[in-house]
Design an enzyme around this catalytic site. Structure first.
Site, PDB file in Angstrom:
ATOM      1  N   GLU A   1       1.564   0.348  -4.887  1.00 39.32           N
ATOM      2  CA  GLU A   1       1.045   1.589  -5.445  1.00 39.32           C
ATOM      3  C   GLU A   1       2.203   2.588  -5.535  1.00 39.32           C
ATOM      4  O   GLU A   1       2.762   2.946  -4.496  1.00 39.32           O
ATOM      5  CB  GLU A   1      -0.019   2.182  -4.526  1.00 39.32           C
ATOM      6  CG  GLU A   1      -1.268   1.355  -4.390  1.00 39.32           C
ATOM      7  CD  GLU A   1      -2.262   2.020  -3.433  1.00 39.32           C
ATOM      8  OE1 GLU A   1      -3.356   2.391  -3.872  1.00 39.32           O
ATOM      9  OE2 GLU A   1      -1.925   2.179  -2.248  1.00 39.32           O
TER      10      GLU A   1
ATOM     11  N   ASP B   1       0.850  -1.184   0.000  1.00 39.35           N
ATOM     12  CA  ASP B   1       0.000   0.000   0.000  1.00 39.35           C
ATOM     13  C   ASP B   1       0.892   1.243   0.000  1.00 39.35           C
ATOM     14  O   ASP B   1       1.857   1.315   0.753  1.00 39.35           O
ATOM     15  CB  ASP B   1      -0.865  -0.041   1.268  1.00 39.35           C
ATOM     16  CG  ASP B   1      -1.948   1.013   1.261  1.00 39.35           C
ATOM     17  OD1 ASP B   1      -2.835   0.938   0.397  1.00 39.35           O
ATOM     18  OD2 ASP B   1      -1.890   1.923   2.116  1.00 39.35           O
TER      19      ASP B   1
END
Ligand code: CA
Length: 651
Positions: A368, A337
């Site tokens: 990400e 994340d």
């Protein structure tokens, strides 16, 4: 002396090479058992004293015993017991600068209810029967990553999962579930297998804080609020108060998924914690967090805090955690994340350590490549964001927002349109998507790094985005044939892109969250996988299934090397809203070349074919034509709002 420092002074001290020299340690940390003893070790470099508290229960009652820890070197606090304390719960009182924090052990491997106290655990005793023989299935030709949430995946009463197991790790041990248990329409992992998924990506399954494990059984959250990084979440277990239950049940789920042919990927959130005053904060105030110059918490995550991955003991913590999940839980990959907040050297080191232990690329890493706000690492730190992809190990991937937004419009703006919903179809931009924006065509070093996708848990589902841009009445729950057609075209484009294919579970059946963009704490009823809708939209599911299977047979799309983008031989704008791309499959494929045509207009488009015979592999109606293909020469017709995928028949 240092304990009198202000937060701003602490920041400068923690950033100094002097601090690292004095306090970095590779000594074992946590609580672990030996044949005749138990060891406790905590890293608390600024503490004046540390007390260990031992309990019978994980969440109630006073301490059975309190022990003053002895101070070791390098910031270590130690205690040894000459008996095995398996099943005993514990926490620490850490006194820093005259203030005492009661805290969990950041290295705890088990805990009681709501992760408030750690538990000394006999890990081998949590192994399910057959765990020693558990192994990931062989690597497929092509990775199809399918993102699920443990709770919403099987919560639906129509899931065919027994009520007691719905929303739990245990539901992931079932391989033959069907709609209402009637034996016909596959649901849950049975459905994912029929679809052709090869990897199951689990949204957070570490212990998170937003759901009360003793509260409402229907409480729901995505789980991006880490509390204990090395322990499974309790609300997914049969008994969150019994420390070993969540461990064994998560292992059982991993083992069952392996048996069913899936590799298992964990979503990990090392960029921030649920609260600033986490266990990491309490054992070493501010050390694990990035700060503004005035000493207050930096907020690069957009969630209030920002982990300082570039500090050596923080980097060690993250690396140790990853290695622990691979070793103890047999996890096959990690989705980071907000990876753009972690530093490049750490990410590269994680890949290197995993490659050394398991073989190059055996564990899949991607994340990400962005942050949730302005990051404040030590000046000079290179962060693992999109602009630094070429500085990362080529085996580390990242989500590709270029393709995501090109196909169906930006996630920032509800009205924004892409290729399939009236935004125009440009062959050059489409070719960028097909080439996975790799090498000289974009930010990625090679297609191996590119996670190609249309939807994930974030933002609108693909279906909702299409409804927002195509249906003025906003009937999300319907099945408008125009929207189905656009959805098919969107996935056909995606399936023709190089890189790793990723999808949010349910995208294949028009999953809707009624237009809610950020459903992280919406009711589970809104978030749930609606297995009746899956059955209603089975034609769309079949279309996905056919393309996924076709993709497993097209070598030009499977090539993940730096040379892959050169396989795009020709890019042709056929009309204003139609384009065709020729792809070289090489000699190892049944079809030497693929001709991938996309028509986003409402009229038929006629295309002059290159020389030779062309097999129709998929069109706008069916993606299974390749099983018994018709052959054409000269010209082809692309239906309105449809793809046409052709394969060159070998002479
Ligand atoms: Ca929890």
């Amino acid at each position: 002396m240092e304990t009198q420092m202000t937060p701003a002074q602490l920041k400068r001290w923690f950033d100094s090479p002097e601090f690292e020299r004095q306090y970095h340690t590779e000594a074992p940390l946590g609580a672990w058992l030996e044949e005749n003893g138990t060891h406790f070790a905590l890293w608390a470099p600024t503490a004046q004293s540390v007390q260990l508290n031992l309990y019978v229960s994980g969440h109630e009652g006073e301490a059975l015993r309190r022990v003053a820890m002895r101070k070791g070197d390098k910031g270590l606090w130690l205690h040894d017991e000459y008996s095995r304390l398996a099943g005993v719960y514990y926490d620490y009182d850490v006194t820093v600068n005259g203030k005492t924090y009661r805290t969990m052990d950041p290295y705890a491997k088990a805990c009681g209810l709501n992760g408030q106290r750690g538990m000394v655990v006999d890990l081998p005793a949590t192994d399910p029967e057959g765990w020693q023989r558990d192994a990931a299935p062989a690597k497929p030709n092509e990775d199809i990553i399918y993102e699920i949430h443990v709770k919403d995946f099987s919560w639906d009463p129509h899931s065919g999962v027994p009520e007691k197991l719905r929303g739990k790790f245990a539901a992931l041990t079932l391989s033959d579930t069907t709609l209402d248990g009637k034996g016909e329409c596959p649901t849950c992992l049975n459905h994912a297998m029929h679809l052709g998924a090869t990897h199951i990506q689990l949204m957070p399954v570490y212990d998170y804080g937003s759901v009360d494990e003793a509260g409402d059984p229907d409480a729901f959250n995505w789980g991006y609020d880490p509390v204990n990084y090395n322990i499974p979440e309790g609300s997914y277990a049969s008994d969150p108060a019994r420390g070993e239950a969540r461990i064994r049940e998560m292992k059982e789920a991993v083992m069952a998924m392996h048996k069913q042919g899936f590799r298992v990927i964990m979503d990990v959130v090392y960029n921030h914690t649920y609260e600033l005053e986490s266990c990491l904060f309490k054992v070493a105030p501010w050390y694990f967090y990035r700060q503004k110059e005035d000493g207050s918490a930096s907020n690069g995550s957009g969630c209030g805090t920002e982990i300082a991955s570039e500090r050596s003991m923080c980097a060690r913590y993250i690396l140790d955690s990853i290695l622990y999940w691979t070793e103890e839980y047999h996890i096959d990959g990690f989705r980071f994340d907000l990876m753009g907040m972690l530093d490049v050297p750490l990410m590269n080191r994680i890949q290197q350590e995993l490659d050394k232990r398991y073989g190059a690329g055996e564990k899949l890493l991607y994340g990400e490549p962005w942050s949730g706000g302005e990051c404040r690492p030590v000046p000079g730190t290179q962060l693992a964001h999109k602009g630094n992809m070429k500085k990362l190990n080529p085996l580390i991937g990242a989500f590709c927002d270029n393709t995501r937004d090109a196909v169906k419009g930006s996630v920032m703006d509800e009205e924004s349109k892409g290729f399939v919903n009236g935004g125009g179809l440009w062959a050059d931009r489409l070719a960028g998507c097909v080439r996975a924006w790799a090498g000289s065509y974009g930010d990625f070093a090679l297609p191996y790094q590119t996670i190609t996708y249309l939807s994930s848990h974030d933002d609108w589902t693909l279906w909702d985005k299409l409804i927002c841009t195509m249906d003025e009445s906003r009937s999300f729950a319907g099945s408008d044939p125009r929207v189905i057609q656009a959805n098919k075209l969107a996935f056909a484009m995606l399936a023709c892109c190089q890189g790793h294919l990723f999808m949010l579970s349910g995208e294949e059946f028009g999953r809707t969250k009624q237009g809610v963009k950020n459903s992280y704490k919406s009711p589970v009823a809104l978030n749930r996988m609606d297995w009746q809708r899956c059955h209603e939209n089975r034609e769309l599911v079949d279309y996905y299934r056919g393309l996924i299977a076709l993709r497993q047979r097209l070598t030009g799309l499977q090539d993940k090397t730096a040379a892959a983008p050169q396989r795009v031989l020709d890019v042709c704008q056929v009309t204003q809203d139609a384009a065709a791309i020729r792809l070289d499959n090489g000699k190892d494929c049944a079809w030497a070349e693929a001709l991938m045509c996309f028509n986003a207009s409402h009229q038929e488009v006629t295309l002059n074919l290159p020389q030779g015979s062309w097999a129709i592999l998929a069109d706008g109606e069916s993606s299974l034509l390749w099983q018994k293909p018709q052959t054409i020469t000269g010209q082809a017709t692309i239906q309105p709002m449809a793809a046409l995928i052709l394969g060159q028949v070998k002479a």
